[in-house]
Design a protein around this motif. Structure first.
Motif, mmCIF file in Angstrom:
data_model
loop_
_atom_site.group_PDB
_atom_site.id
_atom_site.type_symbol
_atom_site.label_atom_id
_atom_site.label_comp_id
_atom_site.label_asym_id
_atom_site.label_seq_id
_atom_site.Cartn_x
_atom_site.Cartn_y
_atom_site.Cartn_z
ATOM 1 N N ILE A 64 9.038 12.247 -5.412
ATOM 2 C CA ILE A 64 9.874 11.183 -4.816
ATOM 3 C C ILE A 64 10.501 10.343 -5.930
ATOM 4 C CG2 ILE A 64 9.932 9.171 -3.284
ATOM 5 C CD1 ILE A 64 7.474 10.291 -1.835
ATOM 6 N N ASN A 65 11.826 10.245 -5.893
ATOM 7 C CA ASN A 65 12.571 9.426 -6.854
ATOM 8 C C ASN A 65 13.134 8.207 -6.156
ATOM 9 O OD1 ASN A 65 13.201 9.888 -9.589
ATOM 10 N ND2 ASN A 65 13.886 11.955 -8.977
ATOM 11 N N VAL A 66 12.944 7.026 -6.731
ATOM 12 C CA VAL A 66 13.445 5.807 -6.075
ATOM 13 C C VAL A 66 14.656 5.261 -6.826
ATOM 14 C CG1 VAL A 66 12.875 3.460 -5.373
ATOM 15 C CG2 VAL A 66 11.115 5.234 -5.255
ATOM 16 N N PHE A 67 15.725 4.992 -6.078
ATOM 17 C CA PHE A 67 16.921 4.360 -6.661
ATOM 18 C C PHE A 67 17.043 2.960 -6.067
ATOM 19 C CE2 PHE A 67 19.858 8.207 -7.733
ATOM 20 C CZ PHE A 67 18.759 8.981 -8.092
ATOM 21 N N GLU A 68 17.002 1.932 -6.910
ATOM 22 C CA GLU A 68 17.205 0.563 -6.416
ATOM 23 C C GLU A 68 18.642 0.121 -6.691
ATOM 24 O OE1 GLU A 68 13.236 -1.949 -6.688
ATOM 25 O OE2 GLU A 68 13.598 -0.916 -8.587
ATOM 26 N N GLU A 69 19.033 -1.001 -6.075
ATOM 27 C CA GLU A 69 20.376 -1.586 -6.302
ATOM 28 C C GLU A 69 21.474 -0.533 -6.152
ATOM 29 O OE1 GLU A 69 20.378 -4.814 -6.875
ATOM 30 O OE2 GLU A 69 18.425 -5.247 -7.763
ATOM 31 N N THR A 70 21.336 0.324 -5.193
ATOM 32 C CA THR A 70 22.273 1.435 -4.971
ATOM 33 C C THR A 70 22.681 1.383 -3.500
ATOM 34 O OG1 THR A 70 21.004 2.691 -6.613
ATOM 35 C CG2 THR A 70 22.487 3.957 -5.206
ATOM 36 N N VAL A 71 23.974 1.215 -3.255
ATOM 37 C CA VAL A 71 24.411 0.864 -1.894
ATOM 38 C C VAL A 71 25.137 2.029 -1.213
ATOM 39 C CG1 VAL A 71 25.741 -0.808 -0.528
ATOM 40 C CG2 VAL A 71 24.728 -1.506 -2.704
ATOM 41 N N LEU A 72 24.652 2.398 -0.052
ATOM 42 C CA LEU A 72 25.330 3.435 0.747
ATOM 43 C C LEU A 72 26.627 2.863 1.310
ATOM 44 C CD1 LEU A 72 25.022 6.240 2.332
ATOM 45 C CD2 LEU A 72 24.216 4.828 4.223
ATOM 46 N N VAL A 73 27.736 3.558 1.080
ATOM 47 C CA VAL A 73 28.994 3.091 1.670
ATOM 48 C C VAL A 73 29.579 4.081 2.681
ATOM 49 C CG1 VAL A 73 29.746 1.392 -0.032
ATOM 50 C CG2 VAL A 73 30.239 3.802 -0.426
ATOM 51 N N ASP A 74 29.140 5.349 2.597
ATOM 52 C CA ASP A 74 29.632 6.311 3.600
ATOM 53 C C ASP A 74 28.718 7.536 3.625
ATOM 54 O OD1 ASP A 74 31.207 7.352 5.586
ATOM 55 O OD2 ASP A 74 33.089 7.175 4.479
ATOM 56 N N LEU A 75 28.858 8.315 4.674
ATOM 57 C CA LEU A 75 28.153 9.600 4.729
ATOM 58 C C LEU A 75 29.051 10.673 4.133
ATOM 59 C CD1 LEU A 75 26.830 9.481 8.417
ATOM 60 C CD2 LEU A 75 25.526 9.036 6.317
ATOM 61 N N ILE A 76 28.438 11.767 3.690
ATOM 62 C CA ILE A 76 29.237 12.953 3.355
ATOM 63 C C ILE A 76 29.007 13.920 4.525
ATOM 64 C CG2 ILE A 76 29.764 14.713 1.639
ATOM 65 C CD1 ILE A 76 28.112 13.084 -0.393
ATOM 66 N N ALA A 77 30.053 14.157 5.259
ATOM 67 C CA ALA A 77 29.880 14.956 6.485
ATOM 68 C C ALA A 77 31.175 15.693 6.813
ATOM 69 C CB ALA A 77 29.511 14.052 7.650
ATOM 70 N N SER A 78 30.985 16.863 7.401
ATOM 71 C CA SER A 78 32.151 17.522 8.001
ATOM 72 C C SER A 78 31.666 18.352 9.178
ATOM 73 C CB SER A 78 32.889 18.400 6.979
ATOM 74 O OG SER A 78 32.149 19.549 6.728
ATOM 75 N N SER A 86 0.836 -1.210 0.000
ATOM 76 C CA SER A 86 0.000 0.000 0.000
ATOM 77 C C SER A 86 0.869 1.258 0.000
ATOM 78 C CB SER A 86 -0.894 0.056 1.238
ATOM 79 O OG SER A 86 -1.764 -1.018 1.244
ATOM 80 N N LEU A 87 1.920 1.255 0.832
ATOM 81 C CA LEU A 87 2.781 2.450 0.907
ATOM 82 C C LEU A 87 3.515 2.664 -0.425
ATOM 83 C CD1 LEU A 87 4.316 2.195 4.521
ATOM 84 C CD2 LEU A 87 2.174 3.248 3.804
ATOM 85 N N ILE A 88 3.985 1.568 -1.013
ATOM 86 C CA ILE A 88 4.720 1.682 -2.289
ATOM 87 C C ILE A 88 3.797 2.232 -3.384
ATOM 88 C CG2 ILE A 88 5.833 0.320 -4.129
ATOM 89 C CD1 ILE A 88 7.076 -1.396 -1.829
ATOM 90 N N ASN A 89 2.544 1.773 -3.392
ATOM 91 C CA ASN A 89 1.563 2.315 -4.359
ATOM 92 C C ASN A 89 1.460 3.819 -4.263
ATOM 93 O OD1 ASN A 89 0.544 0.385 -5.907
ATOM 94 N ND2 ASN A 89 -1.006 -0.302 -4.436
ATOM 95 N N LYS A 90 1.397 4.311 -3.019
ATOM 96 C CA LYS A 90 1.287 5.768 -2.813
ATOM 97 C C LYS A 90 2.564 6.468 -3.263
ATOM 98 C CE LYS A 90 -2.753 5.764 -0.893
ATOM 99 N NZ LYS A 90 -3.906 6.227 -1.605
ATOM 100 N N ILE A 91 3.715 5.881 -2.897
ATOM 101 C CA ILE A 91 5.008 6.493 -3.253
ATOM 102 C C ILE A 91 5.106 6.637 -4.775
ATOM 103 C CG2 ILE A 91 7.521 6.013 -3.361
ATOM 104 C CD1 ILE A 91 6.975 6.601 -0.513
ATOM 105 N N LYS A 92 4.679 5.598 -5.489
ATOM 106 C CA LYS A 92 4.827 5.620 -6.957
ATOM 107 C C LYS A 92 4.013 6.740 -7.593
ATOM 108 C CE LYS A 92 6.456 0.988 -7.853
ATOM 109 N NZ LYS A 92 6.117 -0.410 -8.044
ATOM 110 N N LYS A 93 2.997 7.215 -6.889
ATOM 111 C CA LYS A 93 2.168 8.301 -7.453
ATOM 112 C C LYS A 93 2.734 9.688 -7.151
ATOM 113 C CE LYS A 93 -2.026 5.637 -7.477
ATOM 114 N NZ LYS A 93 -2.768 4.943 -6.449
ATOM 115 N N LYS A 94 3.768 9.748 -6.306
ATOM 116 C CA LYS A 94 4.298 11.069 -5.907
ATOM 117 C C LYS A 94 5.379 11.532 -6.895
ATOM 118 C CE LYS A 94 2.363 11.273 -1.736
ATOM 119 N NZ LYS A 94 1.509 12.281 -1.216
#
Ligand SMILES: Cc1cc2nc3c(=O)[nH]c(=O)nc-3n(C[C@H](O)[C@H](O)[C@H](O)COP(=O)(O)OP(=O)(O)OC[C@H]3O[C@@H](n4cnc5c(N)ncnc54)[C@H](O)[C@@H]3O)c2cc1C
Length: 431
Positions: A144-158, A133-141
């Protein structure tokens, strides 16, 4: 590649999706998943979502949560969880989630350590019903852009301020810059030999937090679910939901004798099962619903019925072999009641966060609820403060070996767990 957005959300389980749906529609949001959108623990959730049934039930729900958590919970967080539960379940209904009803009235089931029936559910695949149900709503927004198969490896921070994350996709580096970043990366089950969790969930959000000096908490609080199906061929242990025991299933040892009150808190039932396994030298005990009505069992637990049948077990007749398996992580990134971490402009929600709500043992079906209550709070806080945030974009480090970076993240968590829980060292997978 460099990308900019207002809010970056890493994780597409209940916490990530619900955060996104509670953010303002004028914000540019990026939602990221390490694998497919639905490869989440949320999608696997069976039993349901706990909620106070009405205002009178709130104090009892609070007490049950504290008792299960061995009174190590953060009381303010438990108050928030119970008090805001009803509104969030109503919001899910508005978003189109269909919970089971009888004559139009919501049905509540019971699970271990709850003093009353207070768990809303959709048969035995509540997580899938909610996520779809939530994904259905997200797809209509459009925002909101969805990126799949994309892996977080670090933060960008200072200077203890987060301005986004470094990701890898198809062996290329993507830097996503954001005014606000939300970690919703789930649990750590993928690090354990025996776990009910998605194998891909390896505590990555926690690792990048530790690497960047973000405060973490209670890393030794790891829950073992008492009744995972015992089958050596399974890579991921299939869960036999606690709601079976809530609806009358009994636990039996290898001699066919009952040995425990099935509705005690999870840590106590798991400990009794381990005792039985040691005593009998049989690596599992049995769960039985054979005494319940066949058509009721098939209709109420269709997923468990069919998964067991695939393995040659007809749960309407046969005993189900079960043993404890790693299931849930109560510790995580330390957050306040609005899900803010110790780093500026960085939030954490869902299983990766430690709100303190669960103490050292989560009450059944409180996880999805925590994901709802505290991600809505995160979104509301972001909605208020984001207009005043300005970021200074700088080029983050270049990562040359992504596989090495991923392994390093995993090792950070494995080492931290070993420090706190040496007793679990043989349960961990070493990469
Ligand atoms: C079998 C099973 C049954 C359960 N049943 C129930 C139940 O009935 N009731 C209940 O309350 N709880 C239940 N739980 C617990 C509950 O499902 C989870 O705690 C909850 O769904 C966690 O939600 P989440 O949004 O935090 O994370 P998840 O739903 O696990 O999602 C994590 C997300 O993070 C992403 N991610 C992780 N690392 C990275 C990375 N490096 N880069 C990019 N993305 C990343 C993943 O791709 C995924 O999208 C169950 C759990 C299991 C395993």
């Amino acid at each position: 590649m460099n990308i900019e957005c207002d809010v970056l959300i890493v994780g597409t389980g209940i916490a990530g999706l619900y955060t996104a749906l509670n953010l303002r529609e004028d914000l540019k949001i990026i939602l990221v998943s390490k694998s497919k959108l639905t490869d989440t623990n949320t999608y696997l959730a069976q039993g349901g979502i706990a909620t106070a049934k009405n205002v009178d039930d709130i104090p009892f729900f609070i007490e049950d949560t504290l008792r299960a958590g061995n009174y190590k919970n953060k009381i303010e967080a438990v108050n928030v969880l119970a008090t805001e539960s009803i509104d969030n379940i109503n919001k899910l209904l508005q978003l189109g989630v269909e919970f089971d009803r009888s004559c139009g009235v919501l049905l509540y089931t019971k699970e271990g350590a709850h003093s009353t029936n207070r768990i809303v559910h959709h048969k035995d695949y509540t997580g899938k019903a909610v996520a779809d149900s939530l994904i259905n709503k997200i797809k209509k927004k459009k925002n909101i852009n969805v990126f799949e198969e994309t892996v977080l490896v670090d933060l960008i921070a200072s200077d203890n301020k987060c301005i986004g994350g470094i990701f890898t996709k198809e062996n290329k580096q993507i830097n996503i810059f954001s005014k606000e970043t939300v970690l919703a990366t789930g649990g750590i089950g993928g690090l354990f030999k025996n776990s009910t969790n998605q194998r891909t969930l390896t505590g990555d959000g926690l690792a990048v937090a530790i690497k960047n000096g973000v405060r973490v908490k209670d890393l030794g609080y790891i829950q073992f679910h008492p009744t995972a199906l015992y089958d050596n061929k399974d890579d991921r242990r299939f869960l036999i939901s606690e709601s079976l025991r809530g609806e009358g299933a009994i636990l039996l040892n290898s001699k066919g004798e009952r040995f425990v009150d099935e509705l005690l808190p999870r840590d106590e039932v798991s400990a009794k099962i381990y005792d039985e396994i040691k005593k009998t030298n049989v690596p599992h005990v049995y769960l039985s619903v054979a005494h319940l009505n066949d058509s009721y069992v098939k209709n109420r637990f269709p997923k468990i019925y069919s998964e067991c049948l695939k393995r040659g077990i007809d749960i309407t007749k046969d005993y189900i072999p079960v043993a404890p398996a790693q299931h849930y992580f109560m510790g995580g990134i330390d957050v306040d009641l609005n899900s803010k971490t110790s780093m500026k402009n960085l939030y954490a929600v869902g299983e990766v966060a430690c709100t303190g709500v669960h103490g050292d043992n989560r009450l059944a079906s409180n996880s999805l609820l925590e994901g709802l209550v505290f991600s809505k709070r995160a979104a509301e806080s972001i909605n208020k403060e984001i207009n005043s945030i300005e970021i200074n974009i700088f080029n983050p480090k270049i990562i040359y070996d992504f596989e090495k970076a991923k392994r390093e993240n995993i090792n950070i968590i494995v080492e931290e767990i070993k420090k706190k829980r040496w007793d679990l060292k043989d349960e961990l997978i070493y990469y």
